[in-house]
Design an enzyme around this catalytic site. Structure first.
Site, short mmCIF file in Angstrom:
data_model
loop_
_atom_site.label_atom_id
_atom_site.label_comp_id
_atom_site.label_asym_id
_atom_site.label_seq_id
_atom_site.Cartn_x
_atom_site.Cartn_y
_atom_site.Cartn_z
N LYS A 21 -18.47 -11.04 45.93
CA LYS A 21 -19.69 -10.85 46.62
C LYS A 21 -20.68 -10.69 45.27
O LYS A 21 -20.36 -10.52 44.46
CB LYS A 21 -19.72 -9.74 47.24
N PRO A 110 -13.82 -12.70 37.94
CA PRO A 110 -13.65 -11.88 36.91
C PRO A 110 -13.25 -10.30 37.47
O PRO A 110 -13.90 -9.92 38.45
CB PRO A 110 -14.85 -12.10 36.05
N LEU A 115 -18.25 -7.81 41.09
CA LEU A 115 -18.02 -8.82 42.03
C LEU A 115 -17.05 -8.43 43.26
O LEU A 115 -16.82 -9.37 43.96
CB LEU A 115 -17.64 -10.13 41.26
N ALA A 116 -16.71 -7.29 43.33
CA ALA A 116 -15.88 -6.76 44.34
C ALA A 116 -14.39 -7.49 44.21
O ALA A 116 -13.85 -7.70 45.29
CB ALA A 116 -16.38 -6.71 45.30
N GLY A 118 -11.32 -6.67 43.25
CA GLY A 118 -10.49 -5.86 43.87
C GLY A 118 -10.15 -5.67 45.41
O GLY A 118 -9.38 -6.03 46.23
N SER A 119 -11.56 -5.35 45.75
CA SER A 119 -11.75 -5.12 47.24
C SER A 119 -11.66 -6.45 48.16
O SER A 119 -11.09 -6.14 49.27
CB SER A 119 -13.26 -4.61 47.57
N ASP A 152 -15.97 -0.97 49.47
CA ASP A 152 -16.61 -1.95 49.85
C ASP A 152 -15.66 -3.25 50.60
O ASP A 152 -15.97 -4.59 51.06
CB ASP A 152 -16.62 -3.07 48.49
P1 ATP Z 1 -16.77 -3.68 42.64
O1 ATP Z 1 -17.74 -4.58 42.49
O2 ATP Z 1 -16.33 -3.13 43.95
O3 ATP Z 1 -17.39 -2.21 41.70
P2 ATP Z 1 -15.64 -4.79 40.34
O4 ATP Z 1 -15.45 -6.41 40.77
O5 ATP Z 1 -16.46 -4.26 39.45
O6 ATP Z 1 -15.50 -4.04 41.99
P3 ATP Z 1 -12.61 -4.92 40.08
O7 ATP Z 1 -12.58 -6.46 39.65
O8 ATP Z 1 -12.21 -4.75 41.66
O9 ATP Z 1 -14.01 -4.63 39.90
O10 ATP Z 1 -11.69 -4.30 39.04
C1 ATP Z 1 -11.97 -2.85 38.77
C2 ATP Z 1 -10.61 -2.27 38.37
O11 ATP Z 1 -9.78 -2.25 39.48
C3 ATP Z 1 -10.22 -2.71 37.33
O12 ATP Z 1 -10.05 -2.26 36.26
C4 ATP Z 1 -8.57 -3.38 37.48
O13 ATP Z 1 -7.60 -2.82 36.86
C5 ATP Z 1 -8.50 -2.67 38.96
N1 ATP Z 1 -7.69 -3.54 40.09
C6 ATP Z 1 -6.89 -3.20 41.28
N2 ATP Z 1 -6.60 -4.13 41.75
C7 ATP Z 1 -7.31 -5.15 41.29
C8 ATP Z 1 -7.41 -6.63 41.86
N3 ATP Z 1 -6.67 -6.86 42.88
N4 ATP Z 1 -8.22 -7.43 41.13
C9 ATP Z 1 -9.02 -6.88 39.95
N5 ATP Z 1 -8.85 -5.49 39.78
C10 ATP Z 1 -8.10 -5.02 40.21
#
Ligand code: ATP
Length: 299
Positions: A21, A110, A115-116, A118-119, A152
């Site tokens: 997202k 990445p 970009l959410a 993990g969520s 998220d």
């Molecule tokens: P948001 O936009 O919701 O803040 P984000 O894109 O900034 O999320 P993520 O890629 O979800 O961040 O990663 C945040 C942290 O979660 C990382 O430090 C990673 O180690 C951990 N993590 C746990 N599960 C996952 C997953 N399936 N994919 C990516 N990161 C993950």
């Protein structure tokens, strides 16, 4: 007599796309008593996705429980991974029979990028397990479960163009954003979401998104109106410390982006393009300097 009868092994498999997202707006409007920040944000799904293949196996001699594999060696494959936690929660809540549940993640989004990633992986696991086990949970029920994993996750389960309020879990569907090309570019540094929130708490927010104006532009299918109202209160905090945020935005604009913004808590910056060839040129140009550059589109 059952003695000596060989139990049959059954497998079922499904691959789900876990899409990323971007934030068209992000405002921090207050704080709950429990410390969670209240937000108001307009979110948009893009085509860039991880592939999540889930295989359930029953009747095998030695059930393995939840087993996670990922193409990124540095990502944890245990409870620290949101996809793993999603599976754990699903089995605990539904009582579905867990023999072996294999999850194979092919990550393209990445990591820690705003970009959410993990969520969306967690949301994909919930959707896949609901289908594979025939548990028949409604989208609302999946969202309620997903919220336990992260604010998220309910949005990632629904996708599309949405207004997210509360801590991100109160969702209102919006008219779909007019289709456009999106160039995503993640500079090579990490941002601590906690730290960004701390700084936001300590300072006045000088410019806030015109959320009402953004909703009007979406209702009117006005792409230019959407592009000119992109606004994220977290952008300033990070851009003040890291000049690459501004440099990427300038490069996107020079190459014809109709609007640019940092997504979520960053550091990914994106540009919206009505014109595909300009988007391709911008992605090519930025890709020379930043490995994590992607050309994608709204969904
Ligand atoms: P948001 O936009 O919701 O803040 P984000 O894109 O900034 O999320 P993520 O890629 O979800 O961040 O990663 C945040 C942290 O979660 C990382 O430090 C990673 O180690 C951990 N993590 C746990 N599960 C996952 C997953 N399936 N994919 C990516 N990161 C993950």
């Amino acid at each position: 007599m059952l003695f000596g009868k060989k139990q049959e092994e059954t497998r079922a498999e499904m691959t789900v796309q876990a899409r990323a997202k971007i934030n068209l707006t992000l405002d921090v409007t207050g704080r709950r008593e429990d410390g969670y920040h209240l937000v108001q944000m307009v979110m948009q799904t893009v085509a860039l996705h991880d592939d999540i293949r889930v295989t359930t196996i029953h009747g095998e001699k030695k059930p393995q429980g939840i087993v996670l594999h990922s193409n990124l060696p540095y990502l944890p494959v245990d409870e620290r991974n949101l996809a793993y936690r999603a599976a754990e929660l699903f089995y605990a809540r539904t009582g579905a029979l867990l023999g072996t549940c294999e999850i194979e993640m092919t990550k393209r989004i990445p990591v820690a990028a705003g970009l959410a990633g993990g969520s969306t992986d967690a949301a994909a696991v919930l959707r896949a397990l609901n289908a594979l086990h025939g548990t028949g949970l409604t989208l609302d029920e999946l969202c309620e479960m997903g919220l336990k994993l992260g604010a998220d996750v309910p949005y990632c389960l629904r996708g599309g163009t949405m207004l997210a309020e509360g801590i991100g879990e109160k969702l209102t569907a919006l008219p779909p954003m007019p289709h456009c090309w999106v160039v995503l570019c993640k500079p090579p540094f990490a941002v601590s979401t906690k730290e960004v929130y701390r700084q936001i708490d300590e300072t006045e927010i000088p410019v806030r998104p015109d959320t009402a104006g953004m909703l009007r532009a979406l209702e009117q299918g006005d792409f230019a109106g959407v592009a000119k109202r992109l606004c994220n209160v977290m952008e300033r905090v990070t851009a003040e410390k890291r000049r690459q945020i501004g440099e990427i935005q300038a490069a996107l604009r020079e190459n014809g982006a109709d609007g640019t913004l940092m997504s979520g808590s960053g550091p990914t910056v994106y540009g919206l393009f009505s014109d595909e060839s300009r988007a391709r040129t911008a992605a090519k140009m930025l890709g020379r300097r930043f490995a994590d550059t992607f050309l994608t589109e709204t969904v």
